[in-house]
Design a protein around this motif. Structure first.
Motif, PDB file in Angstrom:
ATOM      1  N   GLN A 170      74.485 103.179   4.533  1.00 20.71           N
ATOM      2  CA  GLN A 170      76.277 102.346   3.461  1.00 20.71           C
ATOM      3  C   GLN A 170      76.393 101.156   3.905  1.00 20.71           C
ATOM      4  O   GLN A 170      77.183 101.248   5.306  1.00 20.71           O
ATOM      5  CB  GLN A 170      77.220 103.283   3.075  1.00 20.71           C
ATOM      6  N   PHE A 171      76.483 100.110   3.607  1.00 25.92           N
ATOM      7  CA  PHE A 171      77.651  99.084   3.340  1.00 25.92           C
ATOM      8  C   PHE A 171      77.648  98.024   2.494  1.00 25.92           C
ATOM      9  O   PHE A 171      76.681  98.652   1.440  1.00 25.92           O
ATOM     10  CB  PHE A 171      76.519  98.200   4.874  1.00 25.92           C
ATOM     11  N   ILE A 172      78.520  97.175   2.385  1.00 25.51           N
ATOM     12  CA  ILE A 172      78.561  96.164   2.111  1.00 25.51           C
ATOM     13  C   ILE A 172      78.596  95.094   2.113  1.00 25.51           C
ATOM     14  O   ILE A 172      79.430  94.917   3.274  1.00 25.51           O
ATOM     15  CB  ILE A 172      80.255  96.236   1.011  1.00 25.51           C
ATOM     16  N   TYR A 173      78.270  94.203   0.543  1.00 24.59           N
ATOM     17  CA  TYR A 173      77.716  93.079   1.164  1.00 24.59           C
ATOM     18  C   TYR A 173      77.873  91.959   0.006  1.00 24.59           C
ATOM     19  O   TYR A 173      77.105  92.087  -1.133  1.00 24.59           O
ATOM     20  CB  TYR A 173      76.392  91.828   1.740  1.00 24.59           C
ATOM     21  N   GLU A 174      78.599  90.572   0.640  1.00 22.57           N
ATOM     22  CA  GLU A 174      78.676  90.156  -0.961  1.00 22.57           C
ATOM     23  C   GLU A 174      79.301  90.816  -2.364  1.00 22.57           C
ATOM     24  O   GLU A 174      78.962  89.835  -3.291  1.00 22.57           O
ATOM     25  CB  GLU A 174      77.503  88.894  -0.637  1.00 22.57           C
ATOM     26  N   GLU A 175      80.380  91.581  -1.602  1.00 27.61           N
ATOM     27  CA  GLU A 175      81.264  92.544  -3.479  1.00 27.61           C
ATOM     28  C   GLU A 175      80.289  92.917  -3.561  1.00 27.61           C
ATOM     29  O   GLU A 175      80.337  93.042  -5.088  1.00 27.61           O
ATOM     30  CB  GLU A 175      81.697  91.360  -3.774  1.00 27.61           C
ATOM     31  N   VAL A 176      78.927  93.834  -3.829  1.00 34.17           N
ATOM     32  CA  VAL A 176      78.019  94.730  -3.261  1.00 34.17           C
ATOM     33  C   VAL A 176      77.528  95.779  -2.838  1.00 34.17           C
ATOM     34  O   VAL A 176      77.996  95.375  -1.349  1.00 34.17           O
ATOM     35  CB  VAL A 176      76.903  94.331  -3.963  1.00 34.17           C
ATOM     36  N   PHE A 177      77.927  97.064  -2.940  1.00 28.83           N
ATOM     37  CA  PHE A 177      77.715  98.369  -1.828  1.00 28.83           C
ATOM     38  C   PHE A 177      75.956  98.826  -2.079  1.00 28.83           C
ATOM     39  O   PHE A 177      75.349  98.970  -3.569  1.00 28.83           O
ATOM     40  CB  PHE A 177      78.847  99.113  -2.180  1.00 28.83           C
ATOM     41  N   TYR A 178      75.671  99.056  -1.039  1.00 29.08           N
ATOM     42  CA  TYR A 178      73.732  99.311  -0.947  1.00 29.08           C
ATOM     43  C   TYR A 178      74.478 100.387  -0.228  1.00 29.08           C
ATOM     44  O   TYR A 178      75.256 100.782   1.093  1.00 29.08           O
ATOM     45  CB  TYR A 178      73.459  98.020   0.063  1.00 29.08           C
ATOM     46  N   GLU A 179      73.248 101.165  -0.679  1.00 29.20           N
ATOM     47  CA  GLU A 179      73.213 102.594  -0.229  1.00 29.20           C
ATOM     48  C   GLU A 179      71.511 102.911  -0.178  1.00 29.20           C
ATOM     49  O   GLU A 179      70.545 103.440  -1.245  1.00 29.20           O
ATOM     50  CB  GLU A 179      73.910 103.667  -0.587  1.00 29.20           C
ATOM     51  N   LYS A 180      70.987 103.289   1.416  1.00 26.73           N
ATOM     52  CA  LYS A 180      69.946 103.403   1.047  1.00 26.73           C
ATOM     53  C   LYS A 180      69.751 105.305   1.305  1.00 26.73           C
ATOM     54  O   LYS A 180      70.059 105.842   2.619  1.00 26.73           O
ATOM     55  CB  LYS A 180      68.935 103.028   2.568  1.00 26.73           C
ATOM     56  N   ILE A 181      69.262 106.161   0.800  1.00 27.77           N
ATOM     57  CA  ILE A 181      68.804 107.251   1.390  1.00 27.77           C
ATOM     58  C   ILE A 181      67.459 107.620   1.466  1.00 27.77           C
ATOM     59  O   ILE A 181      66.878 107.219   0.502  1.00 27.77           O
ATOM     60  CB  ILE A 181      69.799 108.353  -0.573  1.00 27.77           C
ATOM     61  N   ILE A 182      67.273 108.506   2.216  1.00 29.87           N
ATOM     62  CA  ILE A 182      66.006 108.730   3.207  1.00 29.87           C
ATOM     63  C   ILE A 182      66.139 110.235   3.220  1.00 29.87           C
ATOM     64  O   ILE A 182      66.887 110.932   3.730  1.00 29.87           O
ATOM     65  CB  ILE A 182      65.605 108.410   4.614  1.00 29.87           C
ATOM     66  N   LEU A 183      65.233 110.763   2.418  1.00 34.74           N
ATOM     67  CA  LEU A 183      64.557 112.180   2.611  1.00 34.74           C
ATOM     68  C   LEU A 183      63.327 112.492   3.120  1.00 34.74           C
ATOM     69  O   LEU A 183      62.127 112.056   2.903  1.00 34.74           O
ATOM     70  CB  LEU A 183      64.434 113.005   0.206  1.00 34.74           C
ATOM     71  N   LYS A 184      63.137 113.135   4.463  1.00 37.35           N
ATOM     72  CA  LYS A 184      62.283 113.854   4.874  1.00 37.35           C
ATOM     73  C   LYS A 184      62.044 115.202   5.220  1.00 37.35           C
ATOM     74  O   LYS A 184      63.314 116.047   5.366  1.00 37.35           O
ATOM     75  CB  LYS A 184      62.635 113.018   6.140  1.00 37.35           C
ATOM     76  N   ASN A 185      60.320 115.500   4.774  1.00 40.17           N
ATOM     77  CA  ASN A 185      60.573 116.781   4.708  1.00 40.17           C
ATOM     78  C   ASN A 185      59.715 117.210   6.449  1.00 40.17           C
ATOM     79  O   ASN A 185      59.387 116.509   7.005  1.00 40.17           O
ATOM     80  CB  ASN A 185      59.740 117.150   4.064  1.00 40.17           C
TER      81      ASN A 185
END
Length: 705
Positions: free
Chosen positions: A92-107
């Protein structure tokens, strides 16, 4: 720390350690901008169950990373999903007043698996004052929830006539058949070692103005990382044999980078997260002062930001007077509808002299007289406020009195209602003149006199010196307690001394208002057993009737409070005492995550055992982060004065630190690099670089008792 906090410019995110935002509760989790919570719920589920947290890392300050996994799941005796089959990594991070999240699901199961991954989201658009429980009031309403397979948008119509909205967009379409307005399901099928990625971008809009335009995830993260790398590359570096000193210093710089904000007048530090992510007169000024040796641009940005909001009229509702520097500004619904007076609010007695102190210190450090000349009209108005409105009874002291019905009663840095208390336990009645504020005024007038001299404004310089000399005499006569060999914390409405032994007089050491003999007495009292916990100087002595180690201001330890006393000790040459105080603060930092000093902690004695945290302290907090930087300045004993063409040095290393090296410290128009090494009879100083054009003057330490 039971939360993760990240911030970039005017937006910040507060989550639980697992990265979730749980609705309700008093911890204020959420995504914020302009004192409004734009995301109040964000939770993940696997087959309808909450994942289990494995690891949570917030050490980088601008990105939070978590690893979670699934619980064991059976249905009717049949295994639905074996425990720890799925790794869920969150970034999770914020850049230029947008909140970004990357979720990786691994088996990580040896078999192919199928499961439903779900996301729950919600937005309540709640005002920060309501979240903190400080106010109630008239508010707006949720006006709509618009959902599709790849986004949801929450809209709010405020009582201030501002329309606000939050939009979450995700990279994988949700299952429309199992879709409702706040829970979004994603069917996942993974082979062994296979993974799938989900990217969520959250943007906010206020009255038709999108606060930030979502970018490609990797591009946004690269740009954010580069900005932090650029910040780190321009800063001085330190090296020592103390892990606590190295790590607390670096953490302090990282925290202050995160807390920097630009409202159009240059970068300045907001006070702290989660409650005070706004311009805050006193806190921003002190934090910028602490950061000054390493990043002077922040002091300049702070001065211009606060000058832009300087008081122009008499307004009881906001405790405003012409020339006064604001206390705090808020941008939420309650402020916009005038239900609270923070638009901005001016109920602070110390921000105005501290504004002048920071300007003086900035000019001494940088030689930037152009900034002084540009701000000279603000300086004149601030001085006029000090002499006219600050000194309401013309007795020569600056005192405060609350005018606003929803303002703050105690208007110094110890602003809780029980903080200024007589020795018999009854609270002082205003108008109240604080000891440290008189020191700030003296510091400001003597510093400005030197600048006016340099600008060939001799008459103004002489007048300020005379005023400062008169204040010094009056201060010694009115505040000194001969029986205690210490200064009173304040004078009350009857000009009676408020005699409780507190840390406030420690702030006077840096100002020059105290005599050398009495400075010695102040330092001795601050490090006496009732005042010194072993983890730092307490806000109130343990022998006082009002002492409470769990209180906010009457026995706790505030790192920034220690840092101002520490600067004074260093400037006056109390080398041994600098070492003792610095050692205590580093010992405290070692007990917190990432060596991050918080806003405050409890004042229990070190002999009792481990340090005890204060339950609702802000962290990261600007002037607490700045304390780690002040420790280094105080150990180096470095006080430049470009106007005089000198750099004063008086290094002192604490117990357990054998060497300290700082490289590329900006002074004037050049840089200074030095190395200090402990020797049998003191320290040895090696000047590695000096491109400042200034003479280095070594001052003698004061002999210890």
């Amino acid at each position: 720390m039971d939360y993760r906090a990240i911030k970039e410019n005017n937006m910040f995110l507060l989550t639980s350690p697992d990265g979730n935002i749980y609705p309700g509760g008093s911890n204020g989790l959420g995504l914020y901008i302009n004192d409004t919570r734009f995301l109040s719920s964000l939770e993940l589920f696997i087959n309808g169950e909450a994942p289990i947290l494995i690891d949570s890392d917030g050490s980088s300050n601008y990105v939070s990373r978590m690893i979670l996994t699934n619980p064991h799941q059976e249905q009717d005796g049949s295994i639905e999903l074996w425990r720890e089959s799925v790794e869920i990594s969150r970034e999770q991070f914020i850049y230029e007043e947008v909140f970004y999240e990357k979720i990786i699901l691994k088996n990580y199961s040896p078999q192919p698996i199928d499961f439903t991954f779900s996301l729950k989201a919600g937005a309540d658009f709640k005002d920060m004052f309501l979240i903190r429980g400080f106010q109630s009031g008239n508010i707006g309403r949720i006006s709509g929830i618009d959902s599709e397979q790849d986004y949801v948008k929450f809209s709010y119509e405020g009582a201030d006539q501002l329309e606000r909205s939050t939009k979450l967009q995700w990279s994988k379409a949700a299952d429309a058949d199992a879709f409702d307005q706040q829970l979004y399901h994603f069917p996942i099928s993974l082979k062994p070692q296979e993974q799938e990625e989900l990217i969520i971008k959250t943007s906010v809009e206020i009255k038709g103005q999108l606060k930030g335009l979502p970018l490609d995830y990797e591009k946004a993260f690269t740009l954010l990382s580069q900005s932090h790398e650029s910040w780190n590359n321009q800063l001085p570096t330190i090296h020592s044999d103390s892990e606590a000193l190295n790590n607390s210093f670096r953490q302090g710089l990282k925290d202050l980078r995160v807390l920097l904000t630009n409202l159009g007048h240059g970068q300045f530090p907001v006070a702290g997260l989660p409650w005070f992510g706004v311009p805050f007169g006193r806190d921003s000024l002190i934090a910028a002062w602490q950061l000054l040796p390493y990043y002077p641009e922040s002091a300049r940005g702070t001065l211009y930001t606060l000058a832009d909001q300087q008081g122009t009229k008499e307004d009881e509702w906001r405790d405003e007077q012409p020339g006064k520097i604001m206390h705090e500004i808020r941008y939420g619904e309650l402020a916009n509808t005038n239900q609270v007076p923070f638009t901005p609010y001016f109920g602070t007695i110390d921000a105005t002299p501290l504004f002048l102190v920071l300007l003086c210190e900035y000019v001494k450090w940088t030689g930037d007289l152009e900034t002084f000349e540009q701000l000279q009209p603000n300086v004149e108005r601030a001085l006029e406020w000090i002499d006219k409105f600050g000194d309401r009874d013309s007795d020569g002291f600056v005192e405060y009195f609350q005018e606003s019905s929803k303002g703050i009663a105690n208007q110094g840095w110890k602003d809780s209602a029980d903080s200024i208390v007589h020795r018999d336990g009854h609270y002082a009645e205003p108008p109240i003149a604080l000891s440290e504020v008189q020191g700030y005024v003296y510091h400001a007038k003597t510093g400005l006199a030197e600048i006016y001299d340099r600008n060939n404004q001799m008459k103004k310089a002489d007048s300020l010196r005379n005023e400062a000399d008169e204040l010094k005499v009056k201060f010694e006569n009115a505040f000194w307690m001969e029986d205690e060999q210490f200064y009173a914390v304040a004078l009350d409405q009857d000009k009676a001394q408020v005699g409780s032994i507190t840390s406030n007089p420690g702030h006077t050491l840096i100002s020059g208002i105290t005599s050398s003999v009495r400075s010695r007495a102040v330092v001795d009292k601050l490090l006496s057993e009732p005042m010194f916990s072993g983890y730092g100087i307490r806000t109130m002595a343990a022998t006082e009737k009002a002492y409470n180690p769990m209180s906010y201001h009457d026995g706790s330890v505030w790192p920034h409070d220690n840092s101002i006393a520490l600067l004074g000790m260093s400037k006056l040459g109390f080398s041994k005492e600098v070492g003792i105080t610095a050692d205590a603060l580093l010992k405290s930092a070692s007990q917190f995550e990432h060596y991050r000093l918080p806003e405050l902690f409890c004042g229990y004695d070190e002999k009792r055992g481990r340090l005890i945290e204060y339950p609702v302290a802000c962290s990261p907090q600007a002037w607490a982060a700045g304390t780690s930087l002040t420790i280094v300045q105080s150990l180096l004993g470095i006080f430049p004065n470009v106007l005089q063409g000198e750099i004063h040095l008086n290094p002192a290393l604490p117990k357990g630190v054998e060497y300290l090296k700082i490289e590329r410290l900006p002074v004037g128009k050049g840089y200074l690099s030095i190395k200090v090494v402990t020797q049998e009879n003191g320290v040895e100083v090696d000047v590695l670089e000096n491109t400042t054009g200034l003479n280095i003057v070594f001052t003698q330490p004061v002999e210890s008792k």
